[in-house]
Design an enzyme around this catalytic site. Structure first.
Site, short mmCIF file in Angstrom:
data_model
loop_
_atom_site.label_atom_id
_atom_site.label_comp_id
_atom_site.label_asym_id
_atom_site.label_seq_id
_atom_site.Cartn_x
_atom_site.Cartn_y
_atom_site.Cartn_z
N CYS A 189 2.84 9.09 24.59
CA CYS A 189 3.33 9.64 23.53
C CYS A 189 5.01 9.34 23.53
CB CYS A 189 2.97 10.96 23.49
SG CYS A 189 4.26 12.30 22.67
N CYS A 196 7.16 12.27 23.32
CA CYS A 196 7.11 13.05 24.52
C CYS A 196 8.05 12.68 25.45
CB CYS A 196 5.58 13.01 24.99
SG CYS A 196 4.48 13.71 23.70
#
Lengths: 302, 104
Positions: B31, B34
């Site tokens: 991700c 993230c």
């Protein structure tokens, strides 16, 4: 006190940090949100030398890690004001006041949005703000471009060579962009024009499937498209510097290729400066120039 | 304090039974946002002694992700006294994450 404070951790700011650290200057980078700048929105960069394919996120992460490994200090605080005290410059954030000998303003710009529902969530899924970035994903497909300035016209021209058809939607009855470009557009058989019209709705399932266009008389047309390129201008993020730094009418910092602003010791780099070509490669180039000029400026102080 | 990686086994002890409020960062390696959020959380962890920051990998710790209904990441959940007090989804600026602590 830092030698150089850089505002903005996009490609321009982080490249400036790399150059400044390699010149052994202490460097603070202030970033309002997260590192990377707008390049993180580009799924695949294909026009940066050497890196034939790299995602905007990977590019940003690599530049960030490179700047950090070289010793740049990166702090996540928004610069709300700058002050010029001659040989010392201050940058004020909500919590702190940082002092540096030189500043580099690399805050970039953001795309002006249409303000439609789902516009944000469809970026990368049919909605794009950069034809040269994303046009190649629409080879043989149907696209629309919205806007009436040079960027919109050039986007439409660029896309006409890739896409099956391009519909150019403009809210007025004539274009603000250059006449030469308009003439070239009209020669392209696959460009269609919708004047006096606005995009009023985005229709999507997982991706954009169609747009709703409303004309001046209120007539609504649904146009099936795979891509919508929005080119209704950009907003440089220079509002917090306007008290000190000379901006042009559109809000860009007035600076030439040497990245000097109107104040000695304050430089600028990247998309928030006046320039013709706003691309990744010109942003990083600005970073190198601004850092080098800042290093020269500091050397002349002592 | 550094960010503490937390697994299902240590979750109760590190998070639910913590004396300090805990910011739990649900994330994954694949991700992008993230990873961009990580240095922001690191800075909060280093600067503040009045909270704890933990990291939970949703691929490895799917039970925790399910238990707290984390369906979209990055997701930062504030735990206070063993209970969820607030959460923030997506890539948010540092002030927004600190705001979670301040308001709750």
């Amino acid at each position: 006190m830092f030698d150089i404070i850089i505002i903005g951790a996009g490609p321009a700011g982080l490249t400036a940090a790399i150059y400044a650290r390699r010149a052994a200057k202490s460097v603070l980078v202030l970033e309002a949100t997260a590192y990377g700048g707008q390049i993180i929105n580009t799924p695949d960069i294909e026009n940066y030398p050497v890196a034939a394919h790299i995602s905007g996120f990977d590019f940003a992460t690599k530049v960030y890690e490179q700047a950090k490994a070289l010793g740049a200090e990166i702090v996540f605080e928004k610069a709300v004001e700058i002050e010029d005290h001659g040989t010392e410059k201050a940058v004020i954030t909500a919590k702190n006041r940082y002092i540096g000998k030189a500043l580099i303003l690399a805050t970039g710009s953001e795309n002006r949005k249409l303000g439609l529902e789902k516009e944000d969530s469809l970026v990368g899924r049919g909605v794009s703000y950069c034809a040269t970035c994303d046009g190649a994903f629409y080879r043989g497909k149907k696209v629309a471009v919205v806007g009436g300035g040079n960027t919109a016209l050039e986007d439409a021209l660029y896309l006409a060579d890739l896409a099956e058809s391009v519909t150019l939607i403009h809210r007025r009855d004539s274009f603000r962009g250059e006449e030469g470009t308009v003439a070239r557009l009209k020669e392209k058989p696959n460009i269609h024009f919708m004047y006096n019209s606005n995009v009023t709705k985005l229709l999507a399932e997982k991706r954009l499937t169609a747009i709703e266009v409303t004309d001046r008389n209120g007539a609504v047309t649904e146009l099936a498209v795979d891509g919508l390129f929005i080119a209704v201008g950009r907003i440089p993020e220079n509002q917090n510097f306007a008290a000190l730094i000379r901006l042009d009418e559109a809000g860009y910092i007035q600076a030439g290729e040497n990245c000097h602003t109107n104040l000695p010791g304050i430089f600028t780099a990247g998309d928030n400066r006046t320039k013709e070509v706003r691309q990744l490669v010109t942003a990083t180039a600005d970073g190198a120039v601004a850092a080098t000029e800042a290093v020269k400026y500091i050397a002349a102080l002592s | 304090m550094a960010i503490i990686p937390v697994t299902y086994e240590h979750f109760e002890e590190e998070v639910l039974k913590s004396d300090l409020p805990v910011l739990a960062d649900f994330n994954a390696d694949w991700c992008g946002p993230c990873r961009m959020l990580a240095p922001i959380l690191e800075q909060i962890a280093e600067e503040r002694s009045d909270c704890k920051v933990v990291s939970i990998n949703v691929d490895d710790e799917s039970e925790l992700a399910e238990q707290f209904e984390v369906s979209s990441i990055p997701c930062v959940v504030l735990f206070k006294g063993g209970k969820e007090a607030a959460r923030s989804v997506g890539l948010r600026p540092k002030e927004a994450l600190e705001g979670l602590l301040g308001e709750n």
